[in-house]
Design a protein around this motif. Structure first.
Motif, PDB file in Angstrom:
ATOM      1  N   LYS A 146      -5.373   6.333   6.908  1.00 22.25           N
ATOM      2  CA  LYS A 146      -4.683   6.858   8.081  1.00 22.25           C
ATOM      3  C   LYS A 146      -4.178   5.713   8.952  1.00 22.25           C
ATOM      4  O   LYS A 146      -4.804   4.664   9.041  1.00 22.25           O
ATOM      5  CB  LYS A 146      -5.629   7.744   8.897  1.00 22.25           C
ATOM      6  N   ILE A 147      -3.038   5.939   9.584  1.00 31.27           N
ATOM      7  CA  ILE A 147      -2.523   5.011  10.584  1.00 31.27           C
ATOM      8  C   ILE A 147      -2.901   5.588  11.943  1.00 31.27           C
ATOM      9  O   ILE A 147      -2.354   6.595  12.381  1.00 31.27           O
ATOM     10  CB  ILE A 147      -1.004   4.835  10.452  1.00 31.27           C
ATOM     11  N   ASP A 148      -3.860   4.952  12.609  1.00 24.90           N
ATOM     12  CA  ASP A 148      -4.430   5.489  13.848  1.00 24.90           C
ATOM     13  C   ASP A 148      -4.072   4.692  15.094  1.00 24.90           C
ATOM     14  O   ASP A 148      -4.287   5.166  16.209  1.00 24.90           O
ATOM     15  CB  ASP A 148      -5.957   5.537  13.751  1.00 24.90           C
ATOM     16  N   TYR A 149      -3.574   3.456  14.923  1.00 20.50           N
ATOM     17  CA  TYR A 149      -3.347   2.574  16.065  1.00 20.50           C
ATOM     18  C   TYR A 149      -1.955   1.948  15.985  1.00 20.50           C
ATOM     19  O   TYR A 149      -1.427   1.716  14.901  1.00 20.50           O
ATOM     20  CB  TYR A 149      -4.361   1.419  16.082  1.00 20.50           C
ATOM     21  N   ILE A 150      -1.409   1.656  17.142  1.00 20.44           N
ATOM     22  CA  ILE A 150      -0.235   0.803  17.246  1.00 20.44           C
ATOM     23  C   ILE A 150      -0.621  -0.358  18.152  1.00 20.44           C
ATOM     24  O   ILE A 150      -1.178  -0.160  19.237  1.00 20.44           O
ATOM     25  CB  ILE A 150       0.977   1.555  17.800  1.00 20.44           C
ATOM     26  N   ALA A 152       0.864  -1.183   0.000  1.00 22.11           N
ATOM     27  CA  ALA A 152       0.000   0.000   0.000  1.00 22.11           C
ATOM     28  C   ALA A 152       0.900   1.233   0.000  1.00 22.11           C
ATOM     29  O   ALA A 152       2.112   1.139  -0.241  1.00 22.11           O
ATOM     30  CB  ALA A 152      -0.930  -0.015   1.213  1.00 22.11           C
ATOM     31  N   ASN A 153       0.322   2.376   0.283  1.00 20.53           N
ATOM     32  CA  ASN A 153       1.104   3.613   0.345  1.00 20.53           C
ATOM     33  C   ASN A 153       0.552   4.500   1.457  1.00 20.53           C
ATOM     34  O   ASN A 153       0.269   5.676   1.267  1.00 20.53           O
ATOM     35  CB  ASN A 153       1.070   4.344  -0.998  1.00 20.53           C
ATOM     36  N   ARG A 154       0.401   3.896   2.645  1.00 18.42           N
ATOM     37  CA  ARG A 154      -0.157   4.638   3.776  1.00 18.42           C
ATOM     38  C   ARG A 154       0.825   5.707   4.242  1.00 18.42           C
ATOM     39  O   ARG A 154       2.045   5.476   4.225  1.00 18.42           O
ATOM     40  CB  ARG A 154      -0.453   3.687   4.940  1.00 18.42           C
ATOM     41  N   PRO A 155       0.363   6.830   4.689  1.00 18.34           N
ATOM     42  CA  PRO A 155      -1.004   7.369   4.640  1.00 18.34           C
ATOM     43  C   PRO A 155      -1.286   8.182   3.379  1.00 18.34           C
ATOM     44  O   PRO A 155      -2.353   8.770   3.264  1.00 18.34           O
ATOM     45  CB  PRO A 155      -1.049   8.258   5.884  1.00 18.34           C
ATOM     46  N   ASP A 185       6.156   0.451   7.034  1.00 21.45           N
ATOM     47  CA  ASP A 185       5.022   1.169   7.615  1.00 21.45           C
ATOM     48  C   ASP A 185       3.922   1.422   6.589  1.00 21.45           C
ATOM     49  O   ASP A 185       2.726   1.390   6.925  1.00 21.45           O
ATOM     50  CB  ASP A 185       5.463   2.531   8.168  1.00 21.45           C
ATOM     51  N   LYS A 186       4.299   1.712   5.376  1.00 21.82           N
ATOM     52  CA  LYS A 186       3.313   2.081   4.363  1.00 21.82           C
ATOM     53  C   LYS A 186       2.416   0.921   3.957  1.00 21.82           C
ATOM     54  O   LYS A 186       1.313   1.119   3.442  1.00 21.82           O
ATOM     55  CB  LYS A 186       4.020   2.628   3.120  1.00 21.82           C
ATOM     56  N   ASP A 187       2.881  -0.305   4.202  1.00 24.89           N
ATOM     57  CA  ASP A 187       2.144  -1.492   3.785  1.00 24.89           C
ATOM     58  C   ASP A 187       1.264  -2.025   4.914  1.00 24.89           C
ATOM     59  O   ASP A 187       1.458  -1.705   6.090  1.00 24.89           O
ATOM     60  CB  ASP A 187       3.114  -2.579   3.326  1.00 24.89           C
TER      61      ASP A 187
END
Length: 642
Positions: A270-274, A262-265, A316-318
């Motif tokens: 959005k990346i909202d959680y860890i 993917a290509n987040r964000p 991270d993007k994936d």
């Protein structure tokens, strides 16, 4: 108990209340503890005096010895239940033949057992025992002997590097780096840096054994790194990772079947959680598993227990397949920790907590993730995506992950504010003191892949959790969950029964108060937990309290996909039906900490029918709420914020 008075140079001790505090730069007599490691001297804890005795005996600066122990164990006594077979507060290592033979504590699941047998860093206990002419068994089991042996080992490292044992703590940087056991320069230096940071800032803690230990700060201390070159350490860190520069981070890409490109964000997700996990295997076994396309799963990062080294398996993007919930995977980063939930207190090391905090702080700043327990969550807090998957969701990192310490390292402490309980309808944060919150859980062999548990036994240990009951009484049944307990049976105290507990940092709305007991709205029920004088809660701030918009219950969801009509032609719509056994009843209230997020979905490029990825954002929005031990999603149109 008999005591001897000895004169020490460069260090002094003074008593504050019941705690002996170590200070630098003064020569004065200090009362030393007796040989009995359980003994206590004049106001000082036995463990504090053990450090004083061992430091004096081996001519190691006491602050160095204590700071090394803090980084290894937070001054707790380990019992070999970690990857390196670490024992005692100094975590001296002893990976024995029996561990290698039966896969017991310390070596379970490892694919590199033959290499372990020959690795000197995994046998520091036997080397240290010889230096003080003590039986290895005593170094494993006796706290005083463990600290004495470690001090002698540190001194031997320093003598080899410097030719003597200088009184100046700054000169011990390279010896401390060697004590880490790491052959990688970044990891060894990072360990030494944390030890020296501890000496600079000071530390204090009541250990899980009830010992009060305190190290006074030395704010002007600067470690002398000049001796590092003599250790001939390797440079193994790689630059093709998303880690912060200060971490020892390598890249070992997962099999492409275990994540989606993917290509987040940038693509809209959005990346909202860890999500914090544990591996239930060794570090290397977890990495190997992620590289196996048959495993079907991978996390973004894996954190080693012994030295905090990090491997990034998925960028991270994936989208890594780590949480058992695709929608939450879309919006999260997963961090695995080498360890076993049933032995968490002795597996999760200080270096893991600190390095993970470095990583999470970096990621949260980069992706604008809220630093609270609705967004920094355990795998045990992830909602089941649909009815059939709720009961089987994972329970790691379990009750022994110290959320208080971890969130404090993030600068978002769980106990910030005033301890106590506000009026009915206000929110509280669950905040028991980890060390003193001794909880008993039943641990069975199926819960413990190390093989150390051979029969179901009750295990009492410091925990992040509190049990929730149906009435304000310690004899009342534990709360029943409709997905976990058949036919309304009471909940259990089995360690894998996530449905009967609340954990540190979680936030709920007060439903009632009776004596020492507090009631909250939890899982559609009014449940009770022991909270004498509000000691286990603080009044929550900066939260959104939600109630239903009408007189009927609001549906709850585990995933949040767009309406079918919002998908482009040619793409089949994903379905996220409402839970049939969970709901948000009218008259109850639950906590959200962020604005509602859009329902959305993602289809990766497949190179043929979809040459580019497709991100679909629906018009509807959902709140994330703290529903029970796990999160849930509620459509924003069905609730009202107060």
């Amino acid at each position: 108990m008999g005591q001897r008075r000895r004169s020490r140079k460069k260090l002094t001790a003074y008593v504050v209340g019941a705690t002996l505090v170590v200070a630098a730069g003064v020569s004065t007599p200090v009362a030393l503890a007796s040989q009995n490691s359980g003994g206590k001297g004049a106001g000082a804890s036995g463990e504090q005096q053990d450090f004083a005795y061992a430091a004096h005996e081996s001519k190691v600066p006491e602050s160095v010895l204590m700071a090394v122990a803090y980084q290894e164990s937070q001054w707790d006594v380990h019992q070999g239940h970690n990857t390196s077979g670490g024992y005692g507060p100094m975590s001296l290592t002893d990976v024995t033949a029996s561990m290698l033979a039966d896969g017991g504590s310390g070596a379970a699941g490892r694919s590199d057992l033959s290499a372990m047998a020959a690795d000197p860093s995994l046998h520091t206990l036997t080397a240290a025992a010889k230096l003080i002419d003590a039986p290895a068994a005593d170094v494993r089991t006796d706290r005083r002997t463990n600290i004495r042996a470690a001090a002698a080992l540190l001194a031997s490292y320093e003598k080899k590097l410097q030719g003597d044992t200088p009184a100046d703590p700054a000169k011990w940087y390279a010896a401390v780096a060697r004590y880490s056991g790491s052959t990688d320069q970044a990891a060894a230096s990072a360990f030494a840096d944390r030890v020296f940071t501890t000496m600079k800032s000071g530390a204090h803690r009541t250990t899980t054994q009830g010992q009060q230990v305190e190290l006074a700060s030395q704010p002007s201390l600067r470690g002398d790194t000049g001796g590092l070159s003599a250790l001939h350490l390797k440079h193994t860190s790689t630059s093709d990772s998303d880690c912060p520069a200060q971490l020892d981070c390598q890249s070992a890409p997962a099999a492409t079947a275990n994540y989606q490109v993917a290509n987040r964000p940038a693509d809209g997700m959005k990346i909202d959680y860890i999500v914090i996990h544990d591996t239930e295997t060794s570090y290397q076994t977890a990495i190997d598993g992620f590289q196996n396309p048959a495993s079907g799963s991978a996390a973004n990062y894996v954190m080693r227990a012994s030295d905090g080294a990090v491997t990034q398996s998925v960028a991270d993007k994936d989208i890594a397949f780590h949480a058992g919930n695709y929608w939450l995977n879309m919006h999260s980063i997963g961090i695995e920790h080498e360890g076993y939930a049933a032995h968490g207190a002795t597996w999760y090391t200080q270096v893991q907590y600190e390095n993970t905090a470095e990583l999470v702080t970096y990621l949260a700043a980069k992706y604008h993730i809220k630093l609270d327990r609705e967004h920094i969550i355990g795998h045990d807090n992830v909602p089941g995506p649909i009815d059939s998957l709720v009961s089987g969701m994972h329970w790691d990192p379990g009750p022994y992950w110290d959320w208080n310490q971890f969130m404090d390292l993030l600068g978002a402490p769980t106990d910030e504010g005033t301890h106590g309980v506000g009026p009915v309808g206000t929110a509280v944060t669950i905040a028991p003191d980890f060390a003193s919150n001794q909880q008993t859980a039943k641990v069975c062999p199926a819960d413990d892949p190390t093989g150390a548990t051979t029969a179901c036994t009750d295990q009492t240990a410091p925990a992040n959790s509190l049990y929730v009951r149906t009435a304000p009484s310690a004899t009342a049944p534990l709360v029943s969950d409709p997905y976990v307990h058949a036919d309304g049976a009471a909940g259990t105290d089995e360690i894998n029964d996530w449905s009967t507990t609340v954990s540190a940092g979680q936030q709920f709305v007060v439903a009632d108060q009776q004596g020492d007991w507090t009631a909250i709205w939890y899982g559609g029920q009014k449940v009770w937990f022991d909270n004498p004088d509000g000691a286990n809660t603080v009044r929550a701030r900066h939260v959104k309290i939600l109630t239903t918009s009408g007189d009927t219950a609001a549906p709850l969801y585990g995933e949040a996909y767009p309406d079918a009509s919002e998908y482009p032609a040619g793409l089949s719509a994903d379905s996220a039906p409402a839970f049939t056994k969970y709901a948000f009843p009218a008259g109850q209230a639950y906590v959200a900490t962020a604005a509602p997020a859009n329902r959305d979905d993602f289809y990766p490029a497949n190179g043929t029918t979809r040459p580019t990825e497709t991100y679909i954002q629906g018009a509807g929005t959902v709140y994330t709420i703290q529903y029970n031990h796990r999160l849930a999603l509620v459509d924003s149109s069905t609730v009202t914020q107060s």
